[in-house]
Scaffold this motif. Structure first.
Motif, PDB file in Angstrom:
ATOM      1  N   ALA A  21       0.813  -1.217   0.000  1.00  0.00           N
ATOM      2  CA  ALA A  21       0.000   0.000   0.000  1.00  0.00           C
ATOM      3  C   ALA A  21       0.850   1.274   0.000  1.00  0.00           C
ATOM      4  CB  ALA A  21      -0.927   0.001   1.216  1.00  0.00           C
ATOM      5  N   ALA A  22       2.163   1.144   0.142  1.00  0.00           N
ATOM      6  CA  ALA A  22       3.038   2.321   0.194  1.00  0.00           C
ATOM      7  C   ALA A  22       2.817   3.192  -1.041  1.00  0.00           C
ATOM      8  CB  ALA A  22       4.499   1.888   0.287  1.00  0.00           C
ATOM      9  N   VAL A  23       2.720   4.506  -0.837  1.00  0.00           N
ATOM     10  CA  VAL A  23       2.485   5.404  -1.974  1.00  0.00           C
ATOM     11  C   VAL A  23       3.708   5.472  -2.888  1.00  0.00           C
ATOM     12  CG1 VAL A  23       0.769   6.806  -0.755  1.00  0.00           C
ATOM     13  CG2 VAL A  23       3.177   7.494  -0.722  1.00  0.00           C
ATOM     14  N   SER A  24       4.886   5.178  -2.350  1.00  0.00           N
ATOM     15  CA  SER A  24       6.086   5.093  -3.189  1.00  0.00           C
ATOM     16  C   SER A  24       7.161   4.325  -2.432  1.00  0.00           C
ATOM     17  CB  SER A  24       6.597   6.487  -3.566  1.00  0.00           C
ATOM     18  OG  SER A  24       7.412   7.011  -2.541  1.00  0.00           O
ATOM     19  N   ASP A  25       8.099   3.767  -3.189  1.00  0.00           N
ATOM     20  CA  ASP A  25       9.195   3.028  -2.554  1.00  0.00           C
ATOM     21  C   ASP A  25      10.029   3.938  -1.661  1.00  0.00           C
ATOM     22  OD1 ASP A  25       8.414   0.758  -3.813  1.00  0.00           O
ATOM     23  OD2 ASP A  25       9.889   0.881  -5.434  1.00  0.00           O
ATOM     24  N   ARG A  26      10.074   5.220  -2.049  1.00  0.00           N
ATOM     25  CA  ARG A  26      10.902   6.159  -1.285  1.00  0.00           C
ATOM     26  C   ARG A  26      10.304   6.501   0.073  1.00  0.00           C
ATOM     27  NH1 ARG A  26      14.279  10.099  -3.753  1.00  0.00           N
ATOM     28  NH2 ARG A  26      15.210   9.304  -5.656  1.00  0.00           N
ATOM     29  N   ALA A  27       8.961   6.401   0.171  1.00  0.00           N
ATOM     30  CA  ALA A  27       8.294   6.733   1.430  1.00  0.00           C
ATOM     31  C   ALA A  27       8.108   5.480   2.268  1.00  0.00           C
ATOM     32  CB  ALA A  27       6.958   7.417   1.159  1.00  0.00           C
ATOM     33  N   ASN A  28       9.153   4.671   2.336  1.00  0.00           N
ATOM     34  CA  ASN A  28       9.131   3.417   3.074  1.00  0.00           C
ATOM     35  C   ASN A  28      10.515   3.210   3.666  1.00  0.00           C
ATOM     36  OD1 ASN A  28       9.165   0.800   3.963  1.00  0.00           O
ATOM     37  ND2 ASN A  28       8.269  -0.089   2.107  1.00  0.00           N
ATOM     38  N   SER A  29      10.600   3.285   4.983  1.00  0.00           N
ATOM     39  CA  SER A  29      11.925   3.221   5.623  1.00  0.00           C
ATOM     40  C   SER A  29      12.492   1.815   5.666  1.00  0.00           C
ATOM     41  CB  SER A  29      11.834   3.753   7.056  1.00  0.00           C
ATOM     42  OG  SER A  29      11.106   2.842   7.862  1.00  0.00           O
ATOM     43  N   GLY A  30      11.626   0.795   5.523  1.00  0.00           N
ATOM     44  CA  GLY A  30      12.088  -0.546   5.846  1.00  0.00           C
ATOM     45  C   GLY A  30      12.243  -0.635   7.358  1.00  0.00           C
ATOM     46  N   GLU A  31      12.619  -1.816   7.840  1.00  0.00           N
ATOM     47  CA  GLU A  31      12.737  -1.981   9.290  1.00  0.00           C
ATOM     48  C   GLU A  31      13.967  -1.256   9.832  1.00  0.00           C
ATOM     49  OE1 GLU A  31      12.339  -5.785  11.063  1.00  0.00           O
ATOM     50  OE2 GLU A  31      10.526  -6.300   9.937  1.00  0.00           O
ATOM     51  N   VAL A  32      13.745  -0.518  10.911  1.00  0.00           N
ATOM     52  CA  VAL A  32      14.838   0.168  11.600  1.00  0.00           C
ATOM     53  C   VAL A  32      15.024  -0.535  12.939  1.00  0.00           C
ATOM     54  CG1 VAL A  32      15.677   2.374  12.488  1.00  0.00           C
ATOM     55  CG2 VAL A  32      14.144   2.335  10.490  1.00  0.00           C
ATOM     56  N   ALA A  33      16.135  -1.218  13.069  1.00  0.00           N
ATOM     57  CA  ALA A  33      16.382  -2.019  14.280  1.00  0.00           C
ATOM     58  C   ALA A  33      16.649  -1.116  15.486  1.00  0.00           C
ATOM     59  CB  ALA A  33      17.573  -2.934  14.042  1.00  0.00           C
ATOM     60  N   GLY A  34      16.467  -1.667  16.669  1.00  0.00           N
ATOM     61  CA  GLY A  34      16.762  -0.928  17.889  1.00  0.00           C
ATOM     62  C   GLY A  34      18.186  -0.399  17.868  1.00  0.00           C
ATOM     63  N   GLY A  35      18.354   0.880  18.183  1.00  0.00           N
ATOM     64  CA  GLY A  35      19.670   1.502  18.181  1.00  0.00           C
ATOM     65  C   GLY A  35      20.086   2.087  16.848  1.00  0.00           C
TER      66      GLY A  35
END
Ligand SMILES: [Cu+2]
Length: 148
Positions: free
Chosen positions: A96-110
């Motif tokens: 559903a992301a409006v664009s690939d750029r507006a998707n951070s992917g997973e950001v791990a702790g730290g």
């Protein structure tokens, strides 16, 4: 003679510079999109703070994410408003992301992450959500309003 040419060139430059300035002012109706810097700090909580933002259509958005939580990964994805139910799967959210750029992917702790993307050209109600399994139903969604 050389002095006259130099003077003429100088005058021409001044006239051109003045015209250039006037042109910029005349173009203010179609001013370049503005830049917005938005920041979220992730913790081990399943929520976004702030949980609502508004930006003009077509503006350039820089999102900085800082996951200060020790163990839980999070993400930030911009989707159209009202398309995701609380039980949406990570795959449905990604799709559903409006664009690939507006998707951070997973950001791990730290970890930290940064995204730069263009706000949608169509004004309306959008949402930012976390795509990690179980986090959307846990409350990780916020309102992203795009104004004219
Ligand atoms: Cu999350």
């Amino acid at each position: 003679m050389k002095k006259l040419q130099l003077l003429t060139a100088l005058l021409l430059m001044l006239v051109l510079a003045a015209c250039g300035g006037g042109g910029d002012e005349g173009g203010s109706e179609t001013a370049a999109p503005q830049n917005y810097n938005l920041t979220w700090e992730f913790t081990n909580e399943f929520s976004f703070s702030p949980d609502s933002v508004g930006v003009p259509a077509g503006s350039t958005i820089t999102v900085d994410l800082d996951n200060t939580g020790a163990s839980v990964a999070h993400s930030w994805i911009l989707v159209e408003g009202g398309v995701l139910t609380d039980s949406a799967t990570p795959e449905e959210i990604e799709a559903a992301a409006v664009s690939d750029r507006a998707n951070s992917g997973e950001v791990a702790g730290g970890d930290t992450a940064q995204m730069v993307f263009k706000a949608p050209d169509a004004p309306g109600d959008y949402e930012f959500v976390c795509a990690v399994a179980g986090h959307l139903v846990g409350g990780m969604r916020g309102d992203f309003t795009v104004t004219e």
